[in-house]
Every structure is written in C-alpha cells, then in structure tokens.
Design an enzyme around this catalytic site. Structure first.
Site, PDB file in Angstrom:
ATOM      1  N   GLN A 103      38.210  30.223  38.048  1.00  0.00           N
ATOM      2  CA  GLN A 103      39.559  30.002  38.578  1.00  0.00           C
ATOM      3  C   GLN A 103      39.454  29.402  39.981  1.00  0.00           C
ATOM      4  O   GLN A 103      40.459  29.059  40.582  1.00  0.00           O
ATOM      5  CB  GLN A 103      40.306  31.333  38.661  1.00  0.00           C
ATOM      6  CG  GLN A 103      40.473  32.016  37.319  1.00  0.00           C
ATOM      7  CD  GLN A 103      40.948  33.454  37.509  1.00  0.00           C
ATOM      8  OE1 GLN A 103      42.141  33.725  37.565  1.00  0.00           O
ATOM      9  NE2 GLN A 103      40.026  34.376  37.606  1.00  0.00           N
ATOM     10  N   ASP A 106      37.102  25.796  44.793  1.00  0.00           N
ATOM     11  CA  ASP A 106      36.287  25.453  45.965  1.00  0.00           C
ATOM     12  C   ASP A 106      35.089  24.556  45.658  1.00  0.00           C
ATOM     13  O   ASP A 106      34.422  24.058  46.579  1.00  0.00           O
ATOM     14  CB  ASP A 106      35.813  26.729  46.689  1.00  0.00           C
ATOM     15  CG  ASP A 106      35.108  27.706  45.755  1.00  0.00           C
ATOM     16  OD1 ASP A 106      34.423  27.261  44.818  1.00  0.00           O
ATOM     17  OD2 ASP A 106      35.236  28.928  45.980  1.00  0.00           O
ATOM     18  N   HIS A 121      41.560  25.894  37.237  1.00  0.00           N
ATOM     19  CA  HIS A 121      42.640  25.698  38.218  1.00  0.00           C
ATOM     20  C   HIS A 121      42.465  24.425  39.036  1.00  0.00           C
ATOM     21  O   HIS A 121      43.187  24.213  40.010  1.00  0.00           O
ATOM     22  CB  HIS A 121      42.739  26.918  39.147  1.00  0.00           C
ATOM     23  CG  HIS A 121      43.281  28.138  38.462  1.00  0.00           C
ATOM     24  ND1 HIS A 121      43.280  29.395  39.023  1.00  0.00           N
ATOM     25  CD2 HIS A 121      43.851  28.289  37.238  1.00  0.00           C
ATOM     26  CE1 HIS A 121      43.815  30.261  38.176  1.00  0.00           C
ATOM     27  NE2 HIS A 121      44.162  29.618  37.088  1.00  0.00           N
ATOM     28  N   CYS A 132      51.262   7.621  39.478  1.00  0.00           N
ATOM     29  CA  CYS A 132      50.445   7.053  38.385  1.00  0.00           C
ATOM     30  C   CYS A 132      49.474   8.076  37.796  1.00  0.00           C
ATOM     31  O   CYS A 132      48.812   7.800  36.802  1.00  0.00           O
ATOM     32  CB  CYS A 132      49.709   5.798  38.850  1.00  0.00           C
ATOM     33  SG  CYS A 132      48.351   6.109  40.006  1.00  0.00           S
ATOM     34  N   CYS A 149      48.526   7.051  47.407  1.00  0.00           N
ATOM     35  CA  CYS A 149      47.614   6.543  46.374  1.00  0.00           C
ATOM     36  C   CYS A 149      47.204   5.107  46.707  1.00  0.00           C
ATOM     37  O   CYS A 149      48.065   4.251  46.933  1.00  0.00           O
ATOM     38  CB  CYS A 149      48.339   6.584  45.029  1.00  0.00           C
ATOM     39  SG  CYS A 149      47.428   5.853  43.679  1.00  0.00           S
ATOM     40  N   GLY A 189      34.608  39.091  40.069  1.00  0.00           N
ATOM     41  CA  GLY A 189      35.395  38.833  41.276  1.00  0.00           C
ATOM     42  C   GLY A 189      36.772  38.243  41.054  1.00  0.00           C
ATOM     43  O   GLY A 189      37.175  37.336  41.778  1.00  0.00           O
ATOM     44  N   THR A 190      37.486  38.775  40.078  1.00  0.00           N
ATOM     45  CA  THR A 190      38.882  38.342  39.919  1.00  0.00           C
ATOM     46  C   THR A 190      39.790  39.560  39.813  1.00  0.00           C
ATOM     47  O   THR A 190      39.406  40.573  39.220  1.00  0.00           O
ATOM     48  CB  THR A 190      39.077  37.400  38.703  1.00  0.00           C
ATOM     49  OG1 THR A 190      40.479  37.132  38.540  1.00  0.00           O
ATOM     50  CG2 THR A 190      38.507  37.954  37.416  1.00  0.00           C
ATOM     51  N   SER A 191      40.994  39.431  40.402  1.00  0.00           N
ATOM     52  CA  SER A 191      41.936  40.545  40.329  1.00  0.00           C
ATOM     53  C   SER A 191      42.574  40.612  38.938  1.00  0.00           C
ATOM     54  O   SER A 191      43.229  41.596  38.605  1.00  0.00           O
ATOM     55  CB  SER A 191      43.015  40.400  41.404  1.00  0.00           C
ATOM     56  OG  SER A 191      43.659  39.157  41.261  1.00  0.00           O
ATOM     57  N   ASN A 215      33.093  43.735  40.287  1.00  0.00           N
ATOM     58  CA  ASN A 215      34.133  43.559  41.300  1.00  0.00           C
ATOM     59  C   ASN A 215      33.856  44.513  42.457  1.00  0.00           C
ATOM     60  O   ASN A 215      33.489  45.664  42.233  1.00  0.00           O
ATOM     61  CB  ASN A 215      35.509  43.844  40.684  1.00  0.00           C
ATOM     62  CG  ASN A 215      36.646  43.327  41.541  1.00  0.00           C
ATOM     63  OD1 ASN A 215      36.786  43.685  42.705  1.00  0.00           O
ATOM     64  ND2 ASN A 215      37.452  42.455  40.969  1.00  0.00           N
TER      65      ASN A 215
HETATM   66  P1  OAD Z   1      42.151  37.362  44.008  1.00  0.00           P
HETATM   67  O1  OAD Z   1      42.170  37.146  45.481  1.00  0.00           O
HETATM   68  O2  OAD Z   1      43.425  37.751  43.333  1.00  0.00           O
HETATM   69  O3  OAD Z   1      41.095  38.505  43.645  1.00  0.00           O
HETATM   70  C1  OAD Z   1      39.801  38.521  44.168  1.00  0.00           C
HETATM   71  C2  OAD Z   1      39.070  39.684  43.545  1.00  0.00           C
HETATM   72  O4  OAD Z   1      37.722  39.641  44.006  1.00  0.00           O
HETATM   73  C3  OAD Z   1      39.629  41.060  43.896  1.00  0.00           C
HETATM   74  O5  OAD Z   1      39.733  41.827  42.691  1.00  0.00           O
HETATM   75  C4  OAD Z   1      38.570  41.657  44.835  1.00  0.00           C
HETATM   76  O6  OAD Z   1      38.435  43.071  44.653  1.00  0.00           O
HETATM   77  C5  OAD Z   1      37.304  40.959  44.358  1.00  0.00           C
HETATM   78  N1  OAD Z   1      36.263  40.775  45.395  1.00  0.00           N
HETATM   79  C6  OAD Z   1      36.419  40.553  46.720  1.00  0.00           C
HETATM   80  N2  OAD Z   1      35.227  40.365  47.316  1.00  0.00           N
HETATM   81  C7  OAD Z   1      34.274  40.479  46.350  1.00  0.00           C
HETATM   82  C8  OAD Z   1      32.840  40.373  46.328  1.00  0.00           C
HETATM   83  N3  OAD Z   1      32.158  40.120  47.430  1.00  0.00           N
HETATM   84  N4  OAD Z   1      32.211  40.535  45.142  1.00  0.00           N
HETATM   85  C9  OAD Z   1      32.918  40.803  43.990  1.00  0.00           C
HETATM   86  N5  OAD Z   1      34.255  40.915  43.955  1.00  0.00           N
HETATM   87  C10 OAD Z   1      34.935  40.746  45.104  1.00  0.00           C
HETATM   88  O7  OAD Z   1      41.507  36.050  43.355  1.00  0.00           O
HETATM   89  P2  OAD Z   1      41.582  35.513  41.838  1.00  0.00           P
HETATM   90  O8  OAD Z   1      41.607  36.626  40.867  1.00  0.00           O
HETATM   91  O9  OAD Z   1      40.509  34.498  41.716  1.00  0.00           O
HETATM   92  O10 OAD Z   1      45.043  30.118  41.936  1.00  0.00           O
HETATM   93  O11 OAD Z   1      43.001  34.800  41.854  1.00  0.00           O
HETATM   94  C11 OAD Z   1      43.419  34.049  40.742  1.00  0.00           C
HETATM   95  C12 OAD Z   1      44.189  32.819  41.170  1.00  0.00           C
HETATM   96  O12 OAD Z   1      45.269  33.185  42.031  1.00  0.00           O
HETATM   97  C13 OAD Z   1      43.376  31.850  41.991  1.00  0.00           C
HETATM   98  O13 OAD Z   1      42.613  30.974  41.204  1.00  0.00           O
HETATM   99  C14 OAD Z   1      44.410  31.099  42.771  1.00  0.00           C
HETATM  100  C15 OAD Z   1      45.364  32.230  43.108  1.00  0.00           C
HETATM  101  O14 OAD Z   1      46.650  31.854  43.278  1.00  0.00           O
HETATM  102  C16 OAD Z   1      44.971  28.798  42.285  1.00  0.00           C
HETATM  103  O15 OAD Z   1      44.334  28.382  43.243  1.00  0.00           O
HETATM  104  C17 OAD Z   1      45.729  27.900  41.420  1.00  0.00           C
END
Ligand code: OAD
Length: 241
Positions: A103, A106, A121, A132, A149, A189-191, A215
């Site tokens: 997701q 970067d 994403h 365009c 553009c 590492g995703t919420s 996580n």
């Molecule tokens: P979040 O910021 O919602 O969640 C980050 C997660 O990483 C949390 O659950 C933290 O507990 C965990 N975390 C933090 N540091 C960590 C570490 N060092 N090791 C392991 N885990 C760690 O980010 P995403 O779930 O990626 O969309 O968010 C999803 C989307 O929401 C993103 O892609 C973005 C945002 O809006 C777009 O950019 C389109």
C-alpha cells in the site's frame, strides 16, 4: 535480541511453501524513517491524510495537496530501504510463486530490488495528467507549482490512488489472485483499515492459507490471522528467513 516466539512457526511455513504473498503498509517504511499515516506522526499542518488524499481536496485546492506531496517527497527522498525491504527481496528469490502487494507509495520496495510487486496505491515518484492521463516518472523535489503536462498542458496530479478512487483493475486482479492462491500470507505493518487490502487476510484464510501478521502495535481486535508477532518490521522480517 530475544526473538518473538512465533518466528520459528512462520519460518517452518515459509520453508515448505511454494506460493507466498506479502502485504505491506506504512509500518515497514517506518523503520526507514518514513512516518506512518495514522497516529500522532501522521499529521501534516493539522491535516489528516484522509482530508488531503482525495479527488475533492485536489479539485478544491491543488496547491495545498501538491504542497503536502512535496513535503512527503522531500522526506522520502532522503530515505533508503531497511532490512525488512531487503529480506522481502531475498524471499522473492527463494519462493517459486511469490507476490508482494504494497500500500506504500514511497517506492522503497522497488528501490530495494523487489520486482514481483503491485504498488496498489500508486507511487509518489510518478505523476499523471488530469487531461490526457499520461503517466510519467518525476523525481523533482520539490515539484514546481503547479506542475503542467509537457504533452498537453493539463494539470498534473500525483499518480496515487486517493480515497474514493478505484484501484487499477490489473493491480487488483493480480493481487486478488495472489492472495487467494497463496499458501502463506504475511501482513506487515498495516493498520488494516483501508480496503481492499483490509479484506486480504480473510480472503487468504478462506482459501486455506496460513496468515501471519507482523506489527509493532497489533490491533486489539486483530484481523483474522493465525499468528501475530508484535515487533519492528526491520527486526522481525529478516529473522523469518
Ligand atoms: P497506517 O499508518 O494506517 O498503519 C501503520 C501500521 O504500522 C500501524 O498498524 C502501526 O502499528 C504499524 N507500525 C508502525 N511502525 C512499525 C514498525 N516499525 N514495524 C511494524 N509495524 C509498524 O498505514 P497503512 O495501513 O499502510 O493510502 O495505511 C493504509 C493507507 O492509508 C495508506 O496506503 C495510505 C493511507 O491513507 C494512500 O497513500 C493512498
């Protein structure tokens, strides 16, 4: 460092697997110094990502949205992949059928060398014309305002999937296929609150996969997973190999 107890279980699963899919979020890049979206660090000038990463916000105030992306570009430009990104490249080379779904926008996974990858994403180093629709790589930091553009003079926007927009259908198909046909799904590492990625754990488990989550701060209501490891991605992920 004492390794968390679940690591040998995941190692054993990975050792016997021919098909592995990995889903990553901002937490994997947190160890490279890129701030996550949710939590205190995720704010920019009192705005939350959900307020700026929308087509409506861009239509209302493209300069504000570009300023935010310029701030993120400046920040990300100085960051490099960490041990977790590198470990996933090694996993890609070891596993017969491997797919990485991120997701993150970067670009740290491709910078590490990941090739079997869907950046669902988008990518902050790409821009797209609002007229365009041509997509180009653009590594300017900061990007001059407002960017136009070169082909048609239309306003350029970040090539990022914003809230309320659909994923690229090819990326979605490929990701769904990888999630529903893997033997092991690692979620790092995703919420787990943004769809469709938030549904991948349940989908993989329904299809019979072993699902493990890594996580730093696992949610109190964890997604449907077989095993959760609480720890930093840069420490835990290399230890899985
Ligand atoms: P979040 O910021 O919602 O969640 C980050 C997660 O990483 C949390 O659950 C933290 O507990 C965990 N975390 C933090 N540091 C960590 C570490 N060092 N090791 C392991 N885990 C760690 O980010 P995403 O779930 O990626 O969309 O968010 C999803 C989307 O929401 C993103 O892609 C973005 C945002 O809006 C777009 O950019 C389109």
């Amino acid at each position: 460092m004492q390794l968390p107890a679940g690591i040998p279980k995941i190692r054993a699963r990975l050792a016997g697997a021919r098909a592995v899919t990995v889903l990553t979020g901002a937490g994997i890049s947190a160890d490279s110094g890129v701030p996550t979206f949710r939590g205190a660090e995720g704010l920019w000038r009192d705005h939350r990502a959900e307020e700026l990463a929308t087509p409506e916000a861009f239509a209302r105030n493209p300069r504000l949205v570009w300023e935010w992306y310029n701030w993120r570009r400046e920040l990300i430009a100085t960051k490099i992949p960490n041990a977790a990104h590198h470990a996933l490249v090694e996993l890609e080379q070891r596993i017969e059928r491997f797919w990485l779904i991120t997701q993150n926008v970067d670009g740290l996974h491709p910078a590490a060398g990941s090739r079997k990858l869907s950046e669902i994403h988008g990518n902050i180093w790409k821009v797209r014309c609002t007229q365009c629709r041509q997509v180009q790589e653009n590594r300017a930091v900061p990007i001059p305002m407002l960017p136009l553009c070169p082909a048609c003079d239309g306003l350029l926007r970040p090539h990022i999937v914003w809230f309320g927009e659909s994923l690229d259908p090819d990326d979605l198909d490929r990701s769904m296929a990888a999630v529903s046909s893997c033997e092991v799904l690692l979620i790092i590492g995703t919420s787990g609150v943004v769809y469709p990625a938030a549904s991948f754990a349940a989908l993989a488990r329904q299809a019979g996969a072993f699902v493990a989550e890594i996580n730093l701060d696992p949610a109190p209501n964890p997604q449907i997973v077989d095993l959760t490891i609480g720890g930093r991605a840069a420490e835990v992920v290399p230890a899985l190999l």
